[in-house]
Design a protein around this motif. Structure first.
Motif, mmCIF file in Angstrom:
data_model
loop_
_atom_site.group_PDB
_atom_site.id
_atom_site.type_symbol
_atom_site.label_atom_id
_atom_site.label_comp_id
_atom_site.label_asym_id
_atom_site.label_seq_id
_atom_site.Cartn_x
_atom_site.Cartn_y
_atom_site.Cartn_z
ATOM 1 N N THR A 1 1.329 -27.563 -46.742
ATOM 2 C CA THR A 1 1.672 -28.394 -45.572
ATOM 3 C C THR A 1 2.723 -29.417 -45.989
ATOM 4 O O THR A 1 2.561 -30.114 -46.984
ATOM 5 C CB THR A 1 0.422 -29.104 -45.038
ATOM 6 N N ARG A 2 3.794 -29.495 -45.197
ATOM 7 C CA ARG A 2 4.885 -30.418 -45.482
ATOM 8 C C ARG A 2 4.996 -31.449 -44.347
ATOM 9 O O ARG A 2 5.944 -31.461 -43.571
ATOM 10 C CB ARG A 2 6.192 -29.661 -45.651
ATOM 11 N N PHE A 3 3.965 -32.270 -44.245
ATOM 12 C CA PHE A 3 3.979 -33.399 -43.316
ATOM 13 C C PHE A 3 2.990 -34.433 -43.828
ATOM 14 O O PHE A 3 2.068 -34.119 -44.606
ATOM 15 C CB PHE A 3 3.630 -32.956 -41.886
ATOM 16 N N ASP A 4 3.157 -35.661 -43.397
ATOM 17 C CA ASP A 4 2.305 -36.759 -43.834
ATOM 18 C C ASP A 4 1.077 -36.824 -42.930
ATOM 19 O O ASP A 4 1.201 -37.082 -41.719
ATOM 20 C CB ASP A 4 3.076 -38.079 -43.757
ATOM 21 N N PRO A 5 -0.124 -36.569 -43.463
ATOM 22 C CA PRO A 5 -1.332 -36.608 -42.621
ATOM 23 C C PRO A 5 -1.573 -37.976 -41.999
ATOM 24 O O PRO A 5 -2.298 -38.075 -40.992
ATOM 25 C CB PRO A 5 -2.453 -36.220 -43.582
ATOM 26 N N GLN A 6 -1.004 -39.042 -42.589
ATOM 27 C CA GLN A 6 -1.206 -40.392 -42.072
ATOM 28 C C GLN A 6 -0.160 -40.787 -41.024
ATOM 29 O O GLN A 6 -0.255 -41.862 -40.445
ATOM 30 C CB GLN A 6 -1.161 -41.407 -43.229
ATOM 31 N N GLN A 7 0.841 -39.923 -40.812
ATOM 32 C CA GLN A 7 1.907 -40.225 -39.854
ATOM 33 C C GLN A 7 1.675 -39.413 -38.574
ATOM 34 O O GLN A 7 1.882 -38.208 -38.535
ATOM 35 C CB GLN A 7 3.268 -39.866 -40.453
ATOM 36 N N PRO A 8 1.205 -40.046 -37.498
ATOM 37 C CA PRO A 8 0.914 -39.285 -36.268
ATOM 38 C C PRO A 8 2.195 -38.818 -35.575
ATOM 39 O O PRO A 8 3.236 -39.479 -35.611
ATOM 40 C CB PRO A 8 0.152 -40.295 -35.409
ATOM 41 N N LEU A 9 2.088 -37.655 -34.974
ATOM 42 C CA LEU A 9 3.166 -37.089 -34.155
ATOM 43 C C LEU A 9 2.589 -36.860 -32.758
ATOM 44 O O LEU A 9 1.797 -35.940 -32.550
ATOM 45 C CB LEU A 9 3.676 -35.774 -34.752
ATOM 46 N N TRP A 10 2.983 -37.708 -31.829
ATOM 47 C CA TRP A 10 2.353 -37.694 -30.514
ATOM 48 C C TRP A 10 3.134 -36.804 -29.536
ATOM 49 O O TRP A 10 4.351 -36.887 -29.413
ATOM 50 C CB TRP A 10 2.257 -39.104 -29.943
ATOM 51 N N ILE A 11 2.377 -35.939 -28.860
ATOM 52 C CA ILE A 11 2.908 -35.158 -27.743
ATOM 53 C C ILE A 11 1.872 -35.214 -26.628
ATOM 54 O O ILE A 11 0.767 -35.741 -26.807
ATOM 55 C CB ILE A 11 3.190 -33.686 -28.133
ATOM 56 N N ARG A 12 2.235 -34.695 -25.476
ATOM 57 C CA ARG A 12 1.300 -34.653 -24.348
ATOM 58 C C ARG A 12 0.864 -33.214 -24.143
ATOM 59 O O ARG A 12 1.693 -32.328 -23.934
ATOM 60 C CB ARG A 12 1.956 -35.196 -23.081
ATOM 61 N N ILE B 1 3.705 -24.951 -43.613
ATOM 62 C CA ILE B 1 3.703 -25.607 -42.300
ATOM 63 C C ILE B 1 4.515 -26.893 -42.428
ATOM 64 O O ILE B 1 4.207 -27.746 -43.261
ATOM 65 C CB ILE B 1 2.274 -25.927 -41.818
ATOM 66 N N LEU B 2 5.553 -27.020 -41.609
ATOM 67 C CA LEU B 2 6.410 -28.202 -41.608
ATOM 68 C C LEU B 2 6.351 -28.834 -40.229
ATOM 69 O O LEU B 2 6.476 -28.136 -39.216
ATOM 70 C CB LEU B 2 7.845 -27.829 -41.956
ATOM 71 N N ALA B 3 6.143 -30.160 -40.180
ATOM 72 C CA ALA B 3 6.111 -30.883 -38.896
ATOM 73 C C ALA B 3 6.878 -32.185 -39.068
ATOM 74 O O ALA B 3 6.711 -32.891 -40.066
ATOM 75 C CB ALA B 3 4.674 -31.162 -38.468
ATOM 76 N N GLN B 4 7.702 -32.505 -38.085
ATOM 77 C CA GLN B 4 8.487 -33.733 -38.134
ATOM 78 C C GLN B 4 8.962 -34.073 -36.718
ATOM 79 O O GLN B 4 8.969 -33.212 -35.817
ATOM 80 C CB GLN B 4 9.689 -33.578 -39.054
ATOM 81 N N ASN C 1 13.559 -37.446 -29.569
ATOM 82 C CA ASN C 1 12.482 -37.319 -28.590
ATOM 83 C C ASN C 1 11.832 -35.943 -28.635
ATOM 84 O O ASN C 1 11.236 -35.513 -27.658
ATOM 85 C CB ASN C 1 13.026 -37.574 -27.183
ATOM 86 N N LYS C 2 11.956 -35.264 -29.779
ATOM 87 C CA LYS C 2 11.360 -33.933 -29.955
ATOM 88 C C LYS C 2 10.459 -33.941 -31.188
ATOM 89 O O LYS C 2 10.733 -34.619 -32.182
ATOM 90 C CB LYS C 2 12.444 -32.861 -30.131
ATOM 91 N N VAL C 3 9.393 -33.155 -31.107
ATOM 92 C CA VAL C 3 8.507 -32.918 -32.249
ATOM 93 C C VAL C 3 8.633 -31.439 -32.612
ATOM 94 O O VAL C 3 8.378 -30.564 -31.783
ATOM 95 C CB VAL C 3 7.042 -33.274 -31.933
ATOM 96 N N MET C 4 9.027 -31.171 -33.868
ATOM 97 C CA MET C 4 9.289 -29.808 -34.315
ATOM 98 C C MET C 4 8.231 -29.380 -35.321
ATOM 99 O O MET C 4 7.915 -30.121 -36.264
ATOM 100 C CB MET C 4 10.684 -29.708 -34.941
ATOM 101 N N VAL C 5 7.692 -28.172 -35.114
ATOM 102 C CA VAL C 5 6.703 -27.582 -36.017
ATOM 103 C C VAL C 5 7.200 -26.186 -36.382
ATOM 104 O O VAL C 5 7.518 -25.384 -35.491
ATOM 105 C CB VAL C 5 5.318 -27.497 -35.369
ATOM 106 N N SER C 6 7.265 -25.894 -37.663
ATOM 107 C CA SER C 6 7.685 -24.564 -38.113
ATOM 108 C C SER C 6 6.631 -24.005 -39.066
ATOM 109 O O SER C 6 6.116 -24.713 -39.933
ATOM 110 C CB SER C 6 9.058 -24.622 -38.799
ATOM 111 N N ILE C 7 6.309 -22.729 -38.865
ATOM 112 C CA ILE C 7 5.376 -21.994 -39.732
ATOM 113 C C ILE C 7 6.128 -20.796 -40.268
ATOM 114 O O ILE C 7 6.591 -19.941 -39.512
ATOM 115 C CB ILE C 7 4.128 -21.552 -38.953
ATOM 116 N N GLN C 8 6.258 -20.730 -41.603
ATOM 117 C CA GLN C 8 6.986 -19.631 -42.229
ATOM 118 C C GLN C 8 6.139 -19.010 -43.323
ATOM 119 O O GLN C 8 5.263 -19.651 -43.910
ATOM 120 C CB GLN C 8 8.318 -20.128 -42.784
ATOM 121 N N ASP C 9 6.410 -17.718 -43.571
ATOM 122 C CA ASP C 9 5.638 -16.994 -44.581
ATOM 123 C C ASP C 9 6.585 -16.168 -45.431
ATOM 124 O O ASP C 9 7.791 -16.077 -45.158
ATOM 125 C CB ASP C 9 4.569 -16.120 -43.916
ATOM 126 N N SER C 10 6.021 -15.554 -46.433
ATOM 127 C CA SER C 10 6.807 -14.745 -47.363
ATOM 128 C C SER C 10 6.841 -13.298 -46.894
ATOM 129 O O SER C 10 6.360 -12.967 -45.811
ATOM 130 C CB SER C 10 6.223 -14.856 -48.778
#
Length: 505
Positions: A380-391, A420-423, A427-436
């Motif tokens: 996982t490539r995101f900070d668990p302590q940094q919230p990313l808010w969406i509706r 898993i990358l989230a950032q 005004n957008k929240v982007m999530v990407s899931i990639q595999d080998s």
């Protein structure tokens, strides 16, 4: 009686044009007559003003008006010098003598027929009822005490004491060396005495009526042409709609204009294309569903018939195989049900602020044990302590990312890796899931979200894939107002990128 749109439009346009022409004719007729009469009156007043100057000079020479009272021929001579010579009515120093005037009022019999008996009068042409009296008869000279010197309005049907008639009487001052010595009064009353002027006026009025008649006929022709031009696309739309109702979705309408009707025809063609595309997809959908169900049903049927015929023994391994086939069919039916719910907008969503970081953390923990079965590492490539808010709906979002991670589990080789990358970007929240590896061919990337599409059908069935997972994910993302797309992963496999609108906490 019900009228079609053609006679309604035609009558509306024709009546509107006729009303405009009638109003224009009445107004122009009134305006022309009024203006022409005013011009004629101004021309008469110029003569009256000239006569007043002459009378002022004559009064100075005689020092009174007796020269006109004693000799009325002087009045006729003055009028003759202005080109308005006319026979004068009998005058009396104290006023009228009571003798019949030579200029009878309108409608009276002229002297040339008054002495004739009634049978002979009928043989003569009718008198000119509309011929107005000349200017010489409509003039009256008054002294400083308002006493009549010469001239009388009674000969034109206006009494000197008639106030209503005096509304059309114009008074011009007669002065001698700046001293007021009398008034020259002229009754105009809207009449035009010049024969040439009246002929010109009548000709112009006739021309105006001819122009109005021509405009009405032209509006009739233009109304027919314009209504037909406007209704031609409507008829085409009606015929096209009837053809679409019959199931001929290849129907198209020719777009000939860029106005509202042209845009309506373009919208009709867009609708026809969508219906045709949906019909092709429906037929393909039915064929794919039939194919997907036919294979497991055929396997189940052959296995059960072999058991019933005694060809095979009902061992535990065979029963477990049948059970797996039933579970696969159940999974396919459940995926179809979820897809149908998302298509019909019946997939309930509880829209509220959601911390996407927390959702991804919970989903990653739940999927980690299953990925370890194939020795697939999860990063996982995101900070668990940094919230990313969406509706959105937290439960539906968990299902979404669980399906994406399940897709990576099925199609990633053993010993591979998933990231898993989230950032948040603006005004957008982007999530990407990639595999080998293995990767996806270039031609297959645009079709990954199509229903029942599989890159390798035999391998997908072996891994339990129904070909509906990514379609369900796409509907779930769009239900949250986001977008989803597929690309090649730097790790050698597949990259799924999801973008949501950000919401402030």
């Amino acid at each position: 009686m019900r009228l079609n749109i053609f006679p309604k439009l035609f009558l509306a346009m024709l009546l509107a044009t006729i009303m405009v022409v009638l109003v224009m004719v009445v107004f122009m007729n009134w305006s022309f007559r009024t203006g022409f009469t005013a011009y004629h009156h101004a021309e008469e007043l110029d003569k009256v003003q000239e006569l007043a100057e002459v009378l002022g000079t004559e009064f100075a020479n005689h020092n009174s008006w007796d020269f006109l009272r004693d000799d009325p021929q002087q009045w006729e001579k003055l009028l003759g010098d202005l080109g308005e010579s006319a026979p004068l009515p009998p005058q009396h120093p104290a006023g009228l003598t009571g003798q019949p005037p030579p200029f009878p009022p309108p409608g009276a019999l002229p002297p040339d027929r008054a002495h004739l008996p009634p049978p002979d009068r009928a043989k003569l042409p009718p008198p000119d009822q509309d011929k107005p009296p000349p200017l010489a008869v409509r003039l009256s000279l008054r002294d400083i005490d308002q006493q009549q010197v010469v001239g009388d309005f009674r000969h034109v049907g206006v009494s000197p004491g008639d106030r209503s008639g005096r509304r059309d009487v114009t008074k011009v001052e007669v002065r001698t060396s700046g001293k007021l010595v009398g008034w020259l009064m002229v009754w105009q009353g809207g009449v035009v005495t010049n024969g040439l002027a009246r002929s010109f006026l009548d000709q112009q009025v006739r021309n105006l009526y001819l122009i109005a008649l021509f405009a009405t006929g032209l509006s009739f022709l233009l109304a027919i042409l314009l209504v037909r031009h406007l209704l031609r696309p409507v008829h085409s739309l009606t015929q096209g709609a009837q053809t679409l109702t019959a199931g001929k979705f290849e129907t198209r309408i020719e777009v000939t204009t860029q106005d509202e009707l042209g845009r309506l025809a373009q919208a009709f063609n867009t609708l026809a294309e969508a219906l045709q595309h949906n019909e092709i997809m429906r037929q393909q959908w039915i064929a794919d569903i039939s194919h997907e169900l036919r294979t497991p049903i055929a396997v189940l049927r052959s296995e059960i018939e072999a058991l019933l015929d005694g060809i095979r023994q009902p061992t535990l391994e065979r029963i477990q195989s049948l059970h797996m086939d039933v579970l696969g069919m159940g999974k396919l039916v459940e995926d179809l049900y979820q897809l149908a719910l998302s298509d019909s907008a019946e997939l309930s969503l509880v829209a509220e602020p959601v911390d996407l970081t927390a959702v991804l953390t919970d989903t990653a923990l739940s999927a980690q044990a299953r990925l370890q079965e194939k020795h697939i590492s999860l990063t996982t490539r995101f900070d668990p302590q940094q919230p990313l808010w969406i509706r959105g709906d937290a439960e539906r979002l968990r299902q979404l990312f669980s399906n994406l991670l399940g897709n990576s589990y099925r199609y990633t080789d053993e010993g591979g890796q998933v990231e898993i990358l989230a950032q948040q970007q603006g005004n957008k929240v982007m999530v990407s899931i990639q595999d080998s590896a293995p990767g996806v061919p270039d031609a297959a990337l645009p079709r990954l979200f199509e229903r029942l599409f599989r890159v390798d059908k035999s391998r997908s069935r072996a891994l339990g894939g129904s070909g509906l997972g990514l379609s369900i994910c796409k509907n779930g993302v769009e239900a949250h107002g986001g977008t989803i797309q597929a690309a090649h992963s730097p790790l050698g496999g597949l990259l799924i990128e999801v973008v949501f609108p950000a919401e402030s906490a």
